[in-house]
Design a protein around this motif. Structure first.
Motif, mmCIF file in Angstrom:
data_model
loop_
_atom_site.group_PDB
_atom_site.id
_atom_site.type_symbol
_atom_site.label_atom_id
_atom_site.label_comp_id
_atom_site.label_asym_id
_atom_site.label_seq_id
_atom_site.Cartn_x
_atom_site.Cartn_y
_atom_site.Cartn_z
ATOM 1 N N GLY A 180 0.801 -1.218 0.000
ATOM 2 C CA GLY A 180 0.000 0.000 0.000
ATOM 3 C C GLY A 180 0.833 1.267 0.000
ATOM 4 N N ILE A 181 2.129 1.119 -0.144
ATOM 5 C CA ILE A 181 3.026 2.280 -0.121
ATOM 6 C C ILE A 181 3.105 2.909 -1.498
ATOM 7 C CG2 ILE A 181 5.418 3.019 0.222
ATOM 8 C CD1 ILE A 181 5.658 0.806 2.336
ATOM 9 N N MET A 182 3.033 4.247 -1.519
ATOM 10 C CA MET A 182 3.226 5.005 -2.759
ATOM 11 C C MET A 182 4.653 5.526 -2.773
ATOM 12 S SD MET A 182 -0.376 7.045 -3.033
ATOM 13 C CE MET A 182 0.063 7.790 -4.577
ATOM 14 N N PHE A 183 5.295 5.427 -3.938
ATOM 15 C CA PHE A 183 6.667 5.885 -4.098
ATOM 16 C C PHE A 183 6.687 7.128 -4.980
ATOM 17 C CE2 PHE A 183 6.735 1.370 -3.286
ATOM 18 C CZ PHE A 183 7.707 1.249 -2.309
ATOM 19 N N LEU A 184 7.331 8.182 -4.497
ATOM 20 C CA LEU A 184 7.403 9.433 -5.251
ATOM 21 C C LEU A 184 8.779 9.658 -5.846
ATOM 22 C CD1 LEU A 184 5.257 11.650 -2.885
ATOM 23 C CD2 LEU A 184 4.544 10.297 -4.872
ATOM 24 N N SER A 185 9.650 8.668 -5.709
ATOM 25 C CA SER A 185 10.949 8.676 -6.380
ATOM 26 C C SER A 185 11.441 7.234 -6.400
ATOM 27 C CB SER A 185 11.955 9.583 -5.668
ATOM 28 O OG SER A 185 12.272 9.065 -4.399
ATOM 29 N N ASP A 186 12.389 6.971 -7.296
ATOM 30 C CA ASP A 186 13.032 5.661 -7.334
ATOM 31 C C ASP A 186 14.462 5.847 -7.783
ATOM 32 O OD1 ASP A 186 12.960 5.880 -10.128
ATOM 33 O OD2 ASP A 186 11.339 4.442 -10.366
ATOM 34 N N ASP A 187 15.162 4.767 -8.032
ATOM 35 C CA ASP A 187 16.579 4.852 -8.408
ATOM 36 C C ASP A 187 16.793 5.557 -9.742
ATOM 37 O OD1 ASP A 187 17.229 3.510 -6.095
ATOM 38 O OD2 ASP A 187 17.296 1.545 -7.065
ATOM 39 N N ASP A 188 15.799 5.491 -10.634
ATOM 40 C CA ASP A 188 15.962 6.046 -11.977
ATOM 41 C C ASP A 188 15.659 7.534 -12.072
ATOM 42 O OD1 ASP A 188 16.644 3.520 -12.947
ATOM 43 O OD2 ASP A 188 14.533 3.019 -13.270
ATOM 44 N N HIS A 189 14.651 8.025 -11.305
ATOM 45 C CA HIS A 189 14.251 9.429 -11.426
ATOM 46 C C HIS A 189 13.289 9.817 -10.313
ATOM 47 C CE1 HIS A 189 11.647 6.841 -13.930
ATOM 48 N NE2 HIS A 189 10.687 7.483 -13.325
ATOM 49 N N ASP A 190 13.097 11.128 -10.185
ATOM 50 C CA ASP A 190 12.098 11.656 -9.273
ATOM 51 C C ASP A 190 10.808 11.865 -10.046
ATOM 52 O OD1 ASP A 190 13.828 11.779 -7.083
ATOM 53 O OD2 ASP A 190 14.562 13.752 -7.650
ATOM 54 N N PHE A 191 9.711 11.893 -9.353
ATOM 55 C CA PHE A 191 8.414 12.123 -9.971
ATOM 56 C C PHE A 191 7.954 13.539 -9.620
ATOM 57 C CE2 PHE A 191 8.546 7.498 -9.132
ATOM 58 C CZ PHE A 191 8.491 7.065 -10.436
ATOM 59 N N PRO A 192 7.163 14.205 -10.422
ATOM 60 C CA PRO A 192 6.640 13.717 -11.695
ATOM 61 C C PRO A 192 7.733 13.649 -12.757
ATOM 62 C CG PRO A 192 5.923 15.975 -11.340
ATOM 63 C CD PRO A 192 6.664 15.554 -10.105
ATOM 64 N N CYS A 193 7.560 12.702 -13.659
ATOM 65 C CA CYS A 193 8.527 12.454 -14.717
ATOM 66 C C CYS A 193 7.814 12.546 -16.069
ATOM 67 C CB CYS A 193 9.136 11.073 -14.520
ATOM 68 S SG CYS A 193 10.319 10.613 -15.786
ATOM 69 N N PHE A 194 8.274 13.440 -16.935
ATOM 70 C CA PHE A 194 7.674 13.628 -18.252
ATOM 71 C C PHE A 194 7.751 12.334 -19.063
ATOM 72 C CE2 PHE A 194 8.447 14.438 -22.761
ATOM 73 C CZ PHE A 194 7.244 15.039 -23.108
ATOM 74 N N VAL A 195 6.645 12.019 -19.776
ATOM 75 C CA VAL A 195 6.603 10.820 -20.612
ATOM 76 C C VAL A 195 6.410 11.201 -22.082
ATOM 77 C CG1 VAL A 195 5.454 8.620 -21.043
ATOM 78 C CG2 VAL A 195 5.691 9.455 -18.693
ATOM 79 N N HIS A 196 5.295 11.878 -22.411
ATOM 80 C CA HIS A 196 5.006 12.259 -23.797
ATOM 81 C C HIS A 196 4.198 13.546 -23.866
ATOM 82 C CE1 HIS A 196 6.311 8.735 -26.047
ATOM 83 N NE2 HIS A 196 5.726 7.961 -25.157
ATOM 84 N N GLU A 197 4.446 14.316 -24.911
ATOM 85 C CA GLU A 197 3.563 15.419 -25.289
ATOM 86 C C GLU A 197 2.409 14.815 -26.070
ATOM 87 O OE1 GLU A 197 3.617 18.645 -24.733
ATOM 88 O OE2 GLU A 197 5.595 18.843 -23.822
ATOM 89 N N ALA A 198 1.203 15.348 -25.896
ATOM 90 C CA ALA A 198 0.063 14.847 -26.660
ATOM 91 C C ALA A 198 0.306 15.007 -28.157
ATOM 92 C CB ALA A 198 -1.213 15.569 -26.241
ATOM 93 N N MET A 199 0.971 16.072 -28.545
ATOM 94 C CA MET A 199 1.217 16.333 -29.967
ATOM 95 C C MET A 199 2.049 15.243 -30.633
ATOM 96 S SD MET A 199 -0.472 18.954 -30.941
ATOM 97 C CE MET A 199 0.298 19.275 -32.517
ATOM 98 N N GLU A 200 2.768 14.451 -29.857
ATOM 99 C CA GLU A 200 3.550 13.355 -30.430
ATOM 100 C C GLU A 200 2.655 12.302 -31.081
ATOM 101 O OE1 GLU A 200 6.766 11.754 -27.956
ATOM 102 O OE2 GLU A 200 6.381 13.444 -26.625
ATOM 103 N N PHE A 201 1.382 12.285 -30.714
ATOM 104 C CA PHE A 201 0.459 11.279 -31.217
ATOM 105 C C PHE A 201 -0.475 11.804 -32.302
ATOM 106 C CE2 PHE A 201 1.680 10.063 -26.965
ATOM 107 C CZ PHE A 201 2.015 8.739 -27.122
#
Length: 109
Positions: A62-83
């Protein structure tokens, strides 16, 4: 582990209600479908929106993670315009392949 995503509205400068998915591919697919539906605000104004990963959620603890070894959150994924593919006025638009790809589930990176 599940992933938590949110669509960021760049005009309003707010993150929309988060949604939880089993893997990053599901989040990209859901966002792509939202962008492709010109009846939605995201579909009508894709330049105003982007997808972000905002955390992870353990279904066993039930634990929420707001960071991990790879990056901190929020982390950009995609612009809508890419689609979005350019289309004739009044026809809405079609969904294209994103400019980046994610590894298949279970694949080694």
């Amino acid at each position: 582990m599940r992933y938590i995503y949110s669509v960021y509205d760049k005009k309003a400068m707010v993150y929309n209600t988060p949604f939880v998915v089993e893997n990053p591919i599901d989040a990209v697919r859901a966002f792509s479908e939202l962008v492709s539906d010109y009846r939605t605000t995201v579909g009508k104004y894709p330049g105003d929106f982007a997808l972000y990963c905002v955390g992870k959620f353990s279904t066993t603890t039930g634990i929420m993670f707001l960071s991990d070894d790879d990056h901190d959150f929020p982390c950009f994924v995609h612009e809508a315009m890419e689609f979005v593919l350019k289309s004739a006025v009044g026809e809405g638009h079609e969904v294209s392949e994103p400019t980046t790809t994610l590894p298949a589930a279970g694949a080694e990176e």
